[in-house]
Motif scaffolding. Structure first.
Motif, short mmCIF file in Angstrom:
data_model
loop_
_atom_site.label_atom_id
_atom_site.label_comp_id
_atom_site.label_asym_id
_atom_site.label_seq_id
_atom_site.Cartn_x
_atom_site.Cartn_y
_atom_site.Cartn_z
N GLY A 203 0.63 -1.36 0.08
CA GLY A 203 -0.05 0.05 0.12
C GLY A 203 0.89 1.18 0.05
O GLY A 203 1.85 1.33 -0.74
N ALA A 204 0.47 2.27 0.79
CA ALA A 204 1.15 3.56 0.59
C ALA A 204 0.88 4.09 2.24
O ALA A 204 0.01 4.09 2.94
CB ALA A 204 0.33 4.46 -0.46
N VAL A 205 1.96 5.07 2.34
CA VAL A 205 1.82 5.92 3.45
C VAL A 205 1.71 7.54 2.93
O VAL A 205 2.40 7.89 2.12
CB VAL A 205 3.22 5.68 4.19
CG1 VAL A 205 3.30 6.95 5.43
CG2 VAL A 205 3.20 4.45 4.81
N LEU A 206 0.61 7.88 3.48
CA LEU A 206 0.35 9.23 3.21
C LEU A 206 0.54 10.40 4.35
O LEU A 206 0.06 10.16 5.40
CB LEU A 206 -1.30 9.62 2.58
CG LEU A 206 -1.54 8.68 1.58
CD1 LEU A 206 -2.19 7.37 2.07
CD2 LEU A 206 -2.87 9.43 0.95
N ASP A 207 1.10 11.54 4.10
CA ASP A 207 1.72 12.56 4.97
C ASP A 207 1.06 13.74 4.91
O ASP A 207 1.11 14.14 3.74
CB ASP A 207 3.14 12.79 5.04
CG ASP A 207 3.89 11.64 5.71
OD1 ASP A 207 3.58 11.11 6.37
OD2 ASP A 207 4.83 11.30 4.73
N THR A 208 0.29 14.14 6.03
CA THR A 208 -0.31 15.64 5.77
C THR A 208 0.61 16.31 6.88
O THR A 208 1.41 15.76 7.62
CB THR A 208 -1.90 15.65 6.39
OG1 THR A 208 -1.82 15.47 7.72
CG2 THR A 208 -2.54 14.52 5.72
N PRO A 209 0.68 17.86 7.11
CA PRO A 209 1.29 18.57 8.03
C PRO A 209 1.32 17.95 9.25
O PRO A 209 2.27 18.07 10.32
CB PRO A 209 0.89 20.06 7.62
CG PRO A 209 0.37 19.79 6.57
CD PRO A 209 -0.41 18.67 6.10
N GLU A 210 -0.18 17.22 9.72
CA GLU A 210 -0.31 16.88 11.21
C GLU A 210 -0.25 15.38 11.46
O GLU A 210 0.09 14.98 12.48
CB GLU A 210 -1.83 17.33 11.56
CG GLU A 210 -1.63 18.86 12.12
CD GLU A 210 -3.20 19.00 12.43
OE1 GLU A 210 -4.01 18.00 12.87
OE2 GLU A 210 -3.60 20.16 12.45
N LEU A 211 -0.74 14.76 10.49
CA LEU A 211 -0.89 13.08 10.48
C LEU A 211 -0.35 12.25 9.61
O LEU A 211 0.30 12.93 8.39
CB LEU A 211 -2.27 13.16 10.59
CG LEU A 211 -3.26 13.68 11.57
CD1 LEU A 211 -4.56 13.53 11.50
CD2 LEU A 211 -2.85 13.01 13.08
N ARG A 212 -0.20 11.08 9.85
CA ARG A 212 0.24 10.10 8.86
C ARG A 212 -0.71 9.16 8.70
O ARG A 212 -1.44 8.53 9.69
CB ARG A 212 1.47 9.45 9.45
CG ARG A 212 2.17 8.36 8.57
CD ARG A 212 3.82 8.37 9.02
NE ARG A 212 4.43 9.35 8.48
CZ ARG A 212 5.64 9.65 8.91
NH1 ARG A 212 6.30 8.90 9.70
NH2 ARG A 212 6.33 10.46 8.25
N PHE A 213 -0.97 8.56 7.47
CA PHE A 213 -2.14 7.55 7.21
C PHE A 213 -1.43 6.48 6.49
O PHE A 213 -0.53 6.70 5.75
CB PHE A 213 -3.22 8.31 6.41
CG PHE A 213 -3.97 9.31 7.03
CD1 PHE A 213 -5.17 8.99 7.95
CD2 PHE A 213 -3.41 10.54 7.00
CE1 PHE A 213 -5.97 10.07 8.58
CE2 PHE A 213 -4.22 11.77 7.60
CZ PHE A 213 -5.23 11.31 8.42
#
Ligand SMILES: Cc1cc2nc3c(=O)[nH]c(=O)nc-3n(C[C@H](O)[C@H](O)[C@H](O)COP(=O)(O)OP(=O)(O)OC[C@H]3O[C@@H](n4cnc5c(N)ncnc54)[C@H](O)[C@@H]3O)c2cc1C
Length: 406
Positions: A203-213
């Protein structure tokens, strides 16, 4: 900006999902909805940079029209009879699914038909010529003479028009929110995805400024912003601005159904409370509107007002209450673009709705959910497959198309 140790620890706690949908517009929310319908056990998240419907989906006119363009003859000429017919039925299915799956009262559903009217004798000819093609496609449509069109709309100077009984309107923002509520997804707003790290089958890891999904499958429904996360798809979509305005309310309903005119260059409807919405004018300012900058401009707004006052003279006494703009994603040939993310076949994307995303979006979410769940050839995928641009030279640039779309 620097990040504190607390923020870093918080961010590194990965939130795990089976599927993450990036983009909280009509397409993203609809895809989450259909993923849930297909597999209720899936853990799904919607990640939205701002708020749900912050993009074009919460800024549009709310027309739910059938067909890809303002006049069906253009579809037939550009895509061929068979493809034009299938596109029409795809958008018809979109309209029928909105009605059968959802609670119309939650988003102002009205289905009194729609009018495509001619701003010139030449356009009238094209509409007349479209009629037989539309009828043989099974579209419920009748031709109205100029007098009938103008009387029906209390309008002046329109030539003939086509009345389609299946045209509908919605409050688009409430529609998006309603679909998201029924999607069973965790909705994370104010979470702009800055980076996706793809890990093959994992799958994948997605980064936002606050969180990691983390997610096994990712669906990218970013509208015109798709290339910001997948630069290799930058040839499939470009940003184009559309502008609108709303008048103060009037006591009488003059415009009973949504009106699309001047090859889609202008679109007008009257809300239940009497306010008149009108948008378009972009075809008179093409270069300036090839932008992703959110702004209203005096030149386009003046074009819209001129159109309104000329064709609907009773609006001249109404003040303008609101003006706004939104960014649409235009594809090279006017049809939406759907596919698997290059080199990451577990993940999918859809973009390039070319000013018609409300007419496609809910049904497209169903297609995208099927594709994301592993169906190799969901019904309709060949109409929109990104592979048609393998030879991009062969695609007709949308700037040369006859119609303007929204
Ligand atoms: C003024 C106007 C009038 C229109 N009128 C009509 C109409 O009447 N009928 C019709 O069919 N169509 C109309 N359209 C077109 C229609 O609105 C669009 O085709 C449709 O909304 C596209 O939906 P979408 O979900 O693909 O994109 P969007 O609604 O743009 O959604 C994309 C979302 O992704 C989010 N996003 C972007 N980047 C990131 C990121 N990195 N991380 C997280 N989130 C991100 C954005 O904030 C946005 O909310 C109109 C458009 C405009 C602007």
């Amino acid at each position: 900006m620097s990040i504190s140790i607390w923020q870093k620890d918080h961010r590194e706690q990965e939130l795990a999902y089976d599927a993450v949908v990036v983009g909280g517009g009509i397409v993203g929310c609809s895809t989450a909805y259909w993923l849930h319908r297909r597999q209720p056990s899936l853990r799904i998240a919607i990640l939205e940079a701002h708020t749900l419907g912050a993009g074009a989906s919460g800024r549009n006119a709310g027309f739910i029209l059938q067909g890809g363009q303002a006049d069906y003859l253009s579809d037939v000429t550009q895509y061929g009879e068979q493809t034009a017919r299938r596109l029409w039925h795809f958008t018809r299915a979109n309209r029928d699914l909105l009605r059968s799956e959802l609670h119309g009262s939650a988003f102002g559903w009205r289905s009194d038909g729609s009018l495509t009217v001619a701003g010139s004798a030449e356009e009238d000819e094209r509409l007349r010529a479209s009629l037989s093609h539309l009828r043989s496609a099974g579209a419920p449509v009748v031709y109205l003479e100029p007098d009938q069109v103008n009387a029906r709309l209390e309008a002046t100077a329109f030539h003939g028009g086509l009345f389609m009984t299946t045209g509908a309107t919605v409050d688009p923002l409430r529609l998006v929110r309603h679909i998201a509520e029924r999607s069973g997804a965790d909705v994370h707003t104010q979470q702009p995805v800055e980076r996706v790290r793809w890990h093959g089958d994992n799958g994948a890891v997605l980064d936002t400024p606050e969180l990691r999904f983390g997610a096994r499958r990712v669906v990218l429904a970013l509208g015109a912003s798709l290339p910001s996360l997948v630069p290799s798809l930058s040839d499939t979509v470009r940003p184009v601005r559309a502008q609108m305005l709303a008048t103060a309310p009037t006591d009488t309903t003059h415009i009973p159904v949504p009106v699309y005119s001047h090859h889609g260059g202008f679109y007008t409807r009257q809300l239940g409370d009497g306010r008149v919405l009108v948008g378009g004018g972009r075809h008179q300012h093409k270069e300036a509107e090839e932008t992703s900058t959110e702004a209203v401009t005096p030149a386009v707004q003046a074009s819209i007002e001129r159109y309104l006052h000329r064709h609907f003279p009773w609006t001249q006494s109404l003040s303008i209450q609101q003006r706004w703009s939104g960014t649409m994603g235009f594809s090279p040939d006017g049809r939406p673009v759907v596919g698997r993310v290059p080199d990451h076949p577990e993940s999918t994307f859809a973009t390039g709705f070319t000013g018609h995303g409300m007419g496609y979006g809910f049904r497209m979410g169903q297609l995208l959910a099927d594709l994301t769940c592993g169906t190799t050839q969901p019904e309709g995928i060949d109409l929109f497959a990104v592979s048609r641009f393998d030879d991009l030279e062969a695609a007709t640039p949308s700037t040369t198309r006859q119609t303007a779309g929204h």
